[in-house]
Each structure stands twice: as structure tokens, then as C-alpha cells.
Design an enzyme around this catalytic site. Structure first.
Site, PDB file in Angstrom:
ATOM      1  N   TYR A 192      -6.304  10.902   4.021  1.00 50.80           N
ATOM      2  CA  TYR A 192      -4.942  11.186   3.574  1.00 50.80           C
ATOM      3  C   TYR A 192      -4.989  11.948   2.246  1.00 50.80           C
ATOM      4  O   TYR A 192      -6.047  12.363   1.793  1.00 50.80           O
ATOM      5  CB  TYR A 192      -4.138   9.893   3.523  1.00 50.80           C
ATOM      6  CG  TYR A 192      -4.055   9.227   4.883  1.00 50.80           C
ATOM      7  CD1 TYR A 192      -3.525   9.924   5.971  1.00 50.80           C
ATOM      8  CD2 TYR A 192      -4.552   7.952   5.101  1.00 50.80           C
ATOM      9  CE1 TYR A 192      -3.483   9.349   7.231  1.00 50.80           C
ATOM     10  CE2 TYR A 192      -4.510   7.368   6.357  1.00 50.80           C
ATOM     11  CZ  TYR A 192      -3.975   8.072   7.426  1.00 50.80           C
ATOM     12  OH  TYR A 192      -3.945   7.508   8.678  1.00 50.80           O
ATOM     13  N   ARG A 225      -7.704   2.182  -2.571  1.00 47.55           N
ATOM     14  CA  ARG A 225      -8.624   2.095  -1.430  1.00 47.55           C
ATOM     15  C   ARG A 225      -9.317   3.443  -1.265  1.00 47.55           C
ATOM     16  O   ARG A 225      -8.671   4.495  -1.258  1.00 47.55           O
ATOM     17  CB  ARG A 225      -7.850   1.738  -0.155  1.00 47.55           C
ATOM     18  CG  ARG A 225      -8.755   1.287   0.997  1.00 47.55           C
ATOM     19  CD  ARG A 225      -7.952   0.950   2.240  1.00 47.55           C
ATOM     20  NE  ARG A 225      -8.618  -0.095   3.013  1.00 47.55           N
ATOM     21  CZ  ARG A 225      -8.543  -0.224   4.335  1.00 47.55           C
ATOM     22  NH1 ARG A 225      -7.824   0.635   5.050  1.00 47.55           N
ATOM     23  NH2 ARG A 225      -9.155  -1.210   4.955  1.00 47.55           N
ATOM     24  N   GLN A 254       0.834  -1.192   0.000  1.00 46.94           N
ATOM     25  CA  GLN A 254       0.000   0.000   0.000  1.00 46.94           C
ATOM     26  C   GLN A 254       0.877   1.253   0.000  1.00 46.94           C
ATOM     27  O   GLN A 254       1.788   1.386   0.819  1.00 46.94           O
ATOM     28  CB  GLN A 254      -0.943   0.035   1.208  1.00 46.94           C
ATOM     29  CG  GLN A 254      -1.996   1.133   1.080  1.00 46.94           C
ATOM     30  CD  GLN A 254      -2.910   1.211   2.273  1.00 46.94           C
ATOM     31  OE1 GLN A 254      -2.468   1.582   3.359  1.00 46.94           O
ATOM     32  NE2 GLN A 254      -4.185   0.891   2.082  1.00 46.94           N
ATOM     33  N   GLY A 304      -8.971  -6.814   9.395  1.00 45.33           N
ATOM     34  CA  GLY A 304      -7.782  -6.212   9.958  1.00 45.33           C
ATOM     35  C   GLY A 304      -7.410  -6.814  11.287  1.00 45.33           C
ATOM     36  O   GLY A 304      -6.598  -7.730  11.380  1.00 45.33           O
ATOM     37  N   ARG A 305      -8.013  -6.323  12.349  1.00 47.43           N
ATOM     38  CA  ARG A 305      -7.593  -6.717  13.692  1.00 47.43           C
ATOM     39  C   ARG A 305      -7.684  -8.215  13.975  1.00 47.43           C
ATOM     40  O   ARG A 305      -6.859  -8.729  14.741  1.00 47.43           O
ATOM     41  CB  ARG A 305      -8.367  -5.906  14.730  1.00 47.43           C
ATOM     42  CG  ARG A 305      -7.982  -4.414  14.685  1.00 47.43           C
ATOM     43  CD  ARG A 305      -8.530  -3.628  15.847  1.00 47.43           C
ATOM     44  NE  ARG A 305      -7.964  -2.265  15.828  1.00 47.43           N
ATOM     45  CZ  ARG A 305      -8.042  -1.422  16.851  1.00 47.43           C
ATOM     46  NH1 ARG A 305      -8.659  -1.790  17.966  1.00 47.43           N
ATOM     47  NH2 ARG A 305      -7.506  -0.221  16.763  1.00 47.43           N
TER      48      ARG A 305
END
Length: 373
Positions: free
Chosen positions: A188, A235, A102, A324-325
Site C-alpha cells: 500500500y 506495520r 489501523q 489472523g485467520r
């Protein structure tokens, strides 16, 4: 459009043949070697342990020193960083995995301490509420710190950042990655250009929806021209409202982006959904509109469980689901999810920065334990 019926159904993404639909989502873990933000052997082990994912998407990696916004995050612009990332890609491939890197430029989500005292950059010099994780050089302890009002980028600087994305993509492929995912989400830089709430420029990069999409298109074009559209992904986060990003025009903007990305032929579109309390609901109408515009693989991420993952696949709204987690404490998460095996809990205190503790020391279930569960 591929119509999946199961998490276990194989499919093709770009040039890759994936054995199932369970993706490891990108997660900032802040464990690169210092100085230089260089990936290392510990990172390689971490990712190789999780190579049973259909696809691994790495933590975000800054495309230049200017693109950095958090302590200890890895880069992809120096020869040392490329060599470090090569350790990671080779380890994952030895374990029969597949991995995209990424790419990010954080824009205003940064701090002057990362830039020799200079302000972070953004489309416009607008104050906002946002925090980044930064380590205190005196105490060695990390914590959340407010980001200041950024300075606005000059037009020539925007062009230079597009070229930084191009070089970073080439570096990633030279480091052995199967492809790259552009980070266009979570407030971002790419995301900042998309939204009226963070972009009030008075030139061709602002104002109309088409103008606000210009930076995204230039970055995707540069990356795809350099490494191939089949190795290029992005993304996006249409439902993000935090960090000063609550833009009333963002859903139509994302849908316009999806139609253009479909024509551009990228490998996949990764949709990060809101997963916090009282978050906006992703409507079926939006999912249908997105699918009408983008028939290539769609990855969704955002607090999914097995039932929700199966639902979104069966309805054809997505082709893969990223977690993810759950991958933090469960390196063998795909097996545990499919076989309904117990999930280990992660230690939240070890998520950012540190050593092997809470990073590579979570065990996979022994085969005998899995068979008996």
C-alpha cells in the site's frame, strides 16, 4: 527491551497494560454499512467477541475517499464513520479489551470505480500486477479485479495525504480507540514509497534510501504529534515480493526505518512476515539486526502456531505474536491456543462481505467443554 518467556506473560505497550502476548491481527472483512463505508453494530459485536486478545488491531480503514481500494471497507474521515467506530471501541472496552485502529491509504492498489473514474494514485506511474476485491454493482457479487497503472502524485498532494493521516488519527482517538497503527505494509501507499520497484520519482521522495523513507517519517511524525507517540504504531512487510514490490534494497531500508522509529518512541513495530508457499525465509540474522535497532515492543505475524510463537518470544526477537485467520472462527482463540483446545475451521466463502454469517456466528467454546477437553 522486555524479554518475554511465555505467551501468558504480561507486558506494557505504549500506555496499555496487556495481560498476555496473543494479538488479533488486522483482517479486511468488508462489512461496513453502505453508502458511506460506516462501521456498524455488527462490526462492534464481531470485535467485542474477540476482546480476550491482548490487543485487537482493526481491519484497515481508509483515511480519505482517495485512500480506498476495496469494496465495503470502513473509513475514518467522516462524522458518521467516527460515530460508527465509537460503537466498536466502546463494545471492546466494555468487554475489557484493548484496541488500535489501523489507518491506510492503498495508493495504487485500487480501481477507478472507487474514484468516479479517476486513476488511483501512487509515488510513480508504474504498471504492476495487483488485484483488489470489488463488488459488481449489478450482480452484487464480489471478486478480484486487476488494478490499472496509477498516476503519479504531485508534491502538494503528498503533503495533503500526510495531513489526512493526521486527521484520521485524531478521529480514531475521538472515536475511543487506544491508539492507531499505520499500515506501511502489503504494497500500500507507505510501502510503495519505500521501494525502488514502485517509486522512481525524481525528487526528495525517491532515489536514496533516506529519501524513500521520507514519506514514512512524515506520516509517523504527523500522527505522533497529533495523538502521541505512545499511541502510534506501524506495520511493515520487509519480505513482501508480490504486487510488484520485490525491491532489492528493502531489508536495509526497513532496518533504517526501525532505527528511526526507535528514536521516535512509537508504541510498537508490527512485522508481517511472508506466509505463502515458497515465501522468503525470515532469517535469524535479520531478526537480530531488527532487534538491535528497535528495543520497543515488536509484534510478528505470519502463519504462526503455538510452538513458533513461543520460539520467537523466547529468543527475544518479538514481544507479541499476532494471529489472523484463527481468530475468524475462534472468537476465544487465546484460550484455545494456550489450553490446546480444538480450533474451528472458517468458511472461506464468507471472509469478504456479507452478513453475520461467517462473521459473528462462530461460537466460543462453552466453559464445560473447555474444561473437559
Amino acid at each position: 527491551m522486555q524479554t518475554p518467556t511465555s505467551l501468558l506473560a504480561p507486558l506494557t505497550v505504549g500506555h496499555l497494560s496487556l495481560p498476555h502476548r496473543i494479538v488479533m491481527a488486522p483482517m479486511t472483512r468488508a462489512r461496513s454499512s453502505q453508502p458511506g463505508d460506516v462501521p456498524n453494530a455488527m462490526n462492534a459485536l464481531h470485535y467485542a467477541q474477540r476482546a480476550s486478545a491482548a490487543l485487537i488491531i482493526t481491519e484497515a480503514s481508509q483515511i480519505s475517499p482517495q485512500g480506498k481500494g476495496y469494496s465495503f471497507t470502513p473509513g475514518i474521515y467522516s462524522p458518521e464513520q467516527v460515530a460508527g467506530w465509537r460503537l466498536v471501541s466502546e463494545a471492546v472496552h466494555r468487554a475489557d479489551g484493548r484496541i488500535f485502529l489501523q489507518l491506510w491509504h492503498v495508493g495504487r492498489m485500487s480501481h477507478p470505480d472507487f474514484h468516479d473514474g479517476a486513476l488511483p494514485v501512487a509515488p510513480s506511474a508504474m504498471p504492476f500486477e495487483g488485484q483488489i476485491w470489488k463488488v459488481d454493482p449489478v450482480t452484487g457479487q464480489g471478486g478480484m479485479v486487476a488494478s490499472p497503472t496509477p498516476r503519479a502524485l504531485e508534491r502538494q498532494e503528498i503533503k495533503a495525504i500526510v495531513e489526512d493521516f493526521r486527521r484520521a488519527a485524531r478521529n480514531a482517538i475521538d472515536a475511543g480507540f487506544d491508539g492507531v497503527e499505520i499500515h506501511g505494509a502489503n504494497g500500500y501507499l507507505v510501502d510503495q514509497f519505500l521501494r525502488t520497484t514502485s517509486n522512481v520519482r525524481t525528487d526528495e521522495y525517491s532515489g536514496s534510501r533516506e529519501n524513500r523513507l521520507r514519506f514514512l517519517k512524515e506520516v509517523v511524525d504527523a500522527v505522533a504529534d497529533e495523538v502521541g507517540a505512545h499511541r502510534t504504531a506501524i506495520r511493515l512487510a520487509p519480505f513482501l515480493t508480490a504486487r510488484g514490490m520485490d525491491c532489492p534494497d528493502i531489508l536495509p531500508t526497513i532496518l533504517d526505518a526501525a532505527a528511526w522509529l526507535q528514536q521516535r518512541g512509537i508504541a510498537y513495530l508490527h512485522l508481517v512476515e511472508a506466509d505463502w508457499d515458497d515465501a522468503p525465509v525470515v532469517t535469524e540474522a535479520f531478526r537480530q539486526q531488527l532487534r538491535e535497532r528497535f528495543s520497543h515492543p515488536i509484534i510478528v505475524a505470519g502463519n504462526y502456531n503455538k510452538a513458533r510463537a513461543q520460539w520467537v518470544l523466547e529468543h527475544g526477537y518479538a514481544d507479541l505474536v499476532a494471529f489472523g485467520r484463527p481468530f475468524v472462527a475462534n472468537p476465544d482463540f487465546p484460550r484455545r491456543l494456550i489450553e490446546d483446545l480444538p480450533l474451528a475451521e472458517f468458511d472461506g466463502a464468507t471472509l469478504f462481505g456479507g452478513t453475520e454469517l461467517g462473521y459473528t456466528d462462530y461460537p466460543a467454546l462453552p466453559a464445560a467443554t473447555a474444561a473437559a477437553a
